[in-house]
Design an enzyme around this catalytic site. Sequence first.
Site, PDB file in Angstrom:
ATOM      1  N   GLN A 104      39.240  21.479  46.035  1.00 32.17           N
ATOM      2  CA  GLN A 104      38.839  22.329  47.155  1.00 32.17           C
ATOM      3  C   GLN A 104      37.529  21.825  47.747  1.00 32.17           C
ATOM      4  O   GLN A 104      36.586  21.530  47.020  1.00 32.17           O
ATOM      5  CB  GLN A 104      38.668  23.781  46.695  1.00 32.17           C
ATOM      6  CG  GLN A 104      38.376  24.747  47.833  1.00 32.17           C
ATOM      7  CD  GLN A 104      38.063  26.148  47.344  1.00 32.17           C
ATOM      8  OE1 GLN A 104      37.001  26.387  46.774  1.00 32.17           O
ATOM      9  NE2 GLN A 104      38.986  27.071  47.555  1.00 32.17           N
ATOM     10  N   TYR A 175      32.619  31.784  53.812  1.00 30.74           N
ATOM     11  CA  TYR A 175      31.937  30.498  53.839  1.00 30.74           C
ATOM     12  C   TYR A 175      31.970  29.904  55.252  1.00 30.74           C
ATOM     13  O   TYR A 175      32.481  30.521  56.188  1.00 30.74           O
ATOM     14  CB  TYR A 175      32.537  29.575  52.775  1.00 30.74           C
ATOM     15  CG  TYR A 175      32.348  30.134  51.379  1.00 30.74           C
ATOM     16  CD1 TYR A 175      31.067  30.280  50.848  1.00 30.74           C
ATOM     17  CD2 TYR A 175      33.430  30.572  50.616  1.00 30.74           C
ATOM     18  CE1 TYR A 175      30.869  30.824  49.585  1.00 30.74           C
ATOM     19  CE2 TYR A 175      33.236  31.125  49.357  1.00 30.74           C
ATOM     20  CZ  TYR A 175      31.962  31.249  48.841  1.00 30.74           C
ATOM     21  OH  TYR A 175      31.755  31.800  47.600  1.00 30.74           O
ATOM     22  N   ARG A 220      42.900  27.151  53.013  1.00 31.56           N
ATOM     23  CA  ARG A 220      42.741  28.513  52.472  1.00 31.56           C
ATOM     24  C   ARG A 220      42.327  29.431  53.607  1.00 31.56           C
ATOM     25  O   ARG A 220      41.219  29.341  54.134  1.00 31.56           O
ATOM     26  CB  ARG A 220      41.727  28.531  51.329  1.00 31.56           C
ATOM     27  CG  ARG A 220      41.811  29.841  50.534  1.00 31.56           C
ATOM     28  CD  ARG A 220      41.259  29.711  49.118  1.00 31.56           C
ATOM     29  NE  ARG A 220      42.140  30.376  48.177  1.00 31.56           N
ATOM     30  CZ  ARG A 220      41.721  30.999  47.074  1.00 31.56           C
ATOM     31  NH1 ARG A 220      40.450  31.015  46.759  1.00 31.56           N
ATOM     32  NH2 ARG A 220      42.587  31.576  46.271  1.00 31.56           N
ATOM     33  N   CYS A 349      45.065  39.043  30.800  1.00 27.41           N
ATOM     34  CA  CYS A 349      43.740  39.250  31.384  1.00 27.41           C
ATOM     35  C   CYS A 349      43.583  40.741  31.631  1.00 27.41           C
ATOM     36  O   CYS A 349      44.494  41.391  32.151  1.00 27.41           O
ATOM     37  CB  CYS A 349      43.637  38.471  32.698  1.00 27.41           C
ATOM     38  SG  CYS A 349      42.223  38.921  33.738  1.00 27.41           S
ATOM     39  N   CYS A 352      38.482  42.656  33.722  1.00 25.67           N
ATOM     40  CA  CYS A 352      37.151  43.246  33.534  1.00 25.67           C
ATOM     41  C   CYS A 352      36.109  42.558  34.399  1.00 25.67           C
ATOM     42  O   CYS A 352      34.995  43.057  34.563  1.00 25.67           O
ATOM     43  CB  CYS A 352      36.752  43.158  32.068  1.00 25.67           C
ATOM     44  SG  CYS A 352      36.577  41.452  31.471  1.00 25.67           S
ATOM     45  N   CYS A 367      35.362  33.927  29.214  1.00 21.43           N
ATOM     46  CA  CYS A 367      36.388  34.956  29.360  1.00 21.43           C
ATOM     47  C   CYS A 367      36.235  35.998  28.262  1.00 21.43           C
ATOM     48  O   CYS A 367      36.007  35.657  27.099  1.00 21.43           O
ATOM     49  CB  CYS A 367      37.773  34.309  29.284  1.00 21.43           C
ATOM     50  SG  CYS A 367      39.142  35.480  29.289  1.00 21.43           S
ATOM     51  N   GLU A 421      42.472  49.082   7.599  1.00 18.68           N
ATOM     52  CA  GLU A 421      42.222  49.985   8.724  1.00 18.68           C
ATOM     53  C   GLU A 421      42.319  51.435   8.238  1.00 18.68           C
ATOM     54  O   GLU A 421      43.301  51.818   7.594  1.00 18.68           O
ATOM     55  CB  GLU A 421      43.232  49.728   9.846  1.00 18.68           C
ATOM     56  CG  GLU A 421      43.280  50.762  10.945  1.00 18.68           C
ATOM     57  CD  GLU A 421      41.940  51.020  11.616  1.00 18.68           C
ATOM     58  OE1 GLU A 421      41.568  52.203  11.759  1.00 18.68           O
ATOM     59  OE2 GLU A 421      41.249  50.040  11.973  1.00 18.68           O
ATOM     60  N   LYS A 439      42.927  51.120  33.201  1.00 19.02           N
ATOM     61  CA  LYS A 439      42.568  50.340  32.010  1.00 19.02           C
ATOM     62  C   LYS A 439      43.795  50.031  31.145  1.00 19.02           C
ATOM     63  O   LYS A 439      43.661  49.642  29.987  1.00 19.02           O
ATOM     64  CB  LYS A 439      41.533  51.100  31.175  1.00 19.02           C
ATOM     65  CG  LYS A 439      40.184  51.315  31.866  1.00 19.02           C
ATOM     66  CD  LYS A 439      39.415  50.027  32.052  1.00 19.02           C
ATOM     67  CE  LYS A 439      38.843  49.493  30.777  1.00 19.02           C
ATOM     68  NZ  LYS A 439      37.773  50.313  30.187  1.00 19.02           N
TER      69      LYS A 439
END
Length: 652
Positions: A104, A175, A220, A349, A352, A367, A421, A439
């Site tokens: 890019q 931009y 883009r 993913c 967040c 990440c 646990e 969430k």
Amino acid sequence: MTSKFNKILEPIKIGNREVGNRVAMAPMTTLYAGHNGEITDQCIEYYEARAKGGTGMIVVEGAYVNETGLQIPDSINISDDKFIPGLSRLADGIKDNGSIAVLQLIHSGVQAWVEQSVGPSEIGRIDGKPISTAKTPRALTTEEVTEYVEDFAEAARRAKMAGFDMVQVHGTHGYLIMQFLSSNSNKRIDNYGIDRNLFPEEIIKSIKKKCGKDYPVIYRLCADESLGDKLIEGGITLEEAKETALRLEKAGVDAFDVTGGTDDVIHLYVPSAYILDGNEGVFFDLAKEIKNTVNVPVISGGGINTPEAAEKALEDGIVDMVFIGRQLIAEPNFVKKITENKLEDIKPCVKCVECGRRILYMRCLRCAVNPVSGIEWKYLNEDDIPEARNKKEVLVVGGGIAGLESAKTAALRGHNVTLVEKNDRLGGILEIAAVPSFKSRYGDLIKWYEKQVKDLDIDIKFNTTADMELIDKMDPDAVIMATGSEESTPPIEGIENAEMSDDVLLGKCNVGDEVVMVGGGFVGAETALHLAKQGKKVTIFDISKQPDLGLAGLSLLRPYGLFDQYGVSVNLGVPVIEIHKDHVITVNEMGQKVKTKADTIVNAVGRNAILDNDIIKKLKNNGKQVYSVGDAKKARKVSEAVFEGFNAAMMI
């Protein structure tokens, strides 16, 4: 092996180049380049991992075409021939692993990180740029504009010399090129103001002239400047974007990558979980309109997490390719796992925006859920994590996110792992965090970990308390304490009249129509939004004047943001000093007491670590390796819990 995602795995031609499948990695800032913009091993291995993971086309983040165009320190530089050798190493790393390599090209214009930025006119951003100068931008002269056209063409020539299969010209997100296209930022009276499409048109024509008409160019495109945000009036509309697309297609563009927005609405073009609320493909509606306008391939996406969403958009003919961004940071092997029908092994993913938050603070990309991101030079992916030389008995205490990551990584290294646990299920407080609809991806993350620990044959003991008697009986070589946290109870008079936020989210108490939230950090803010979406009237009080909600918080707190949309009243720097059954007492800036009525008061001031220091002391005295991770050390974010769990397991 046959896959049900036929469209995703179908080849496509862009110009004269064939792409092996219809997934493109979206360009995202990493800050992995060197101080002068040179390519580093960290940069190469990061992109190589996504290529090795099966991604059809890798679009490398913006490389600035001249020194006035720097987006942020440690961006990639392509302003001089001396950068070609390093760029060639990057292109080779991508292509050698089966992907099409795209670079890019960018000039940041008024958003550039320079002493005084330049643009079409002396107009800056609405919100200002927190990481750049406060000086008013300087308007480029007509002669300079023509020089900048040449700079883009020269950058494309260098990319071609370096071995990139094609280039992408960045014409959106506020931009320089977009600044010329927008009536909000272009007030020029020369030809570049009279004809706002002239600048990008000349860039495309100049690239084609310098690199050859057969060298593919992706553009883009900004299809909507405001993305519906009320702070931005005017600017690029969809109809204007269609005109630009037709003009640039005629100039030689081989494909369009459709997005929208500027850095003034970065919370919308890099949408967090709060904005997405389970949705995927936020730019598809715009892309569909552009696809109906042009005759070359159209690429788009926005918040894509699942193969299903990508496949449907392709099957419905909305787009020809799907770009995927943050999901490929979390899961580099996204396409490979689709090909192998290992869909349950695709790490989700959680949106967040930890990756973006770090960039705002000038920290290189990491990440929240992938601890190997950014250290691919060390471990290309989790399959490359080395086995331990000495296999040990490892006990993990706690099945929350930190404990699960510890157990998984230790097992991958060949250790014999037992996880204890105290409850009857895994997830810890992440299970509570996943209750709000926005969430829900955290629930997907818990399911992913459950699948991994099952496949690794980790011994899990539910409904079990790890006291010294049990630990002595098990006699592990190493113990990882991931015992989590509990909600804090602040020393406020009448705090017993407040409900705990955990109980509110789990539906353990009745919540009235008018709610006061004591605490406006992540817990308070998310609980407030959850209740407001149910129609509750919510008022937040927080003693801090600026709670750290990260990049995602922009979507909540900004004017006309989600809190405004759902009627949440936010009062920062206002302490609650008394809590009664039907009201709270606060103190204003004048020191006066103020009464606010409520049907329900919710305590959401934070969490405290749960950790038995006596057990840790005894274990260390017995010569055991002991590590405390996640909330057991200090209440913190998912990203910190994951990294601590990973690192603890790597040290055993």
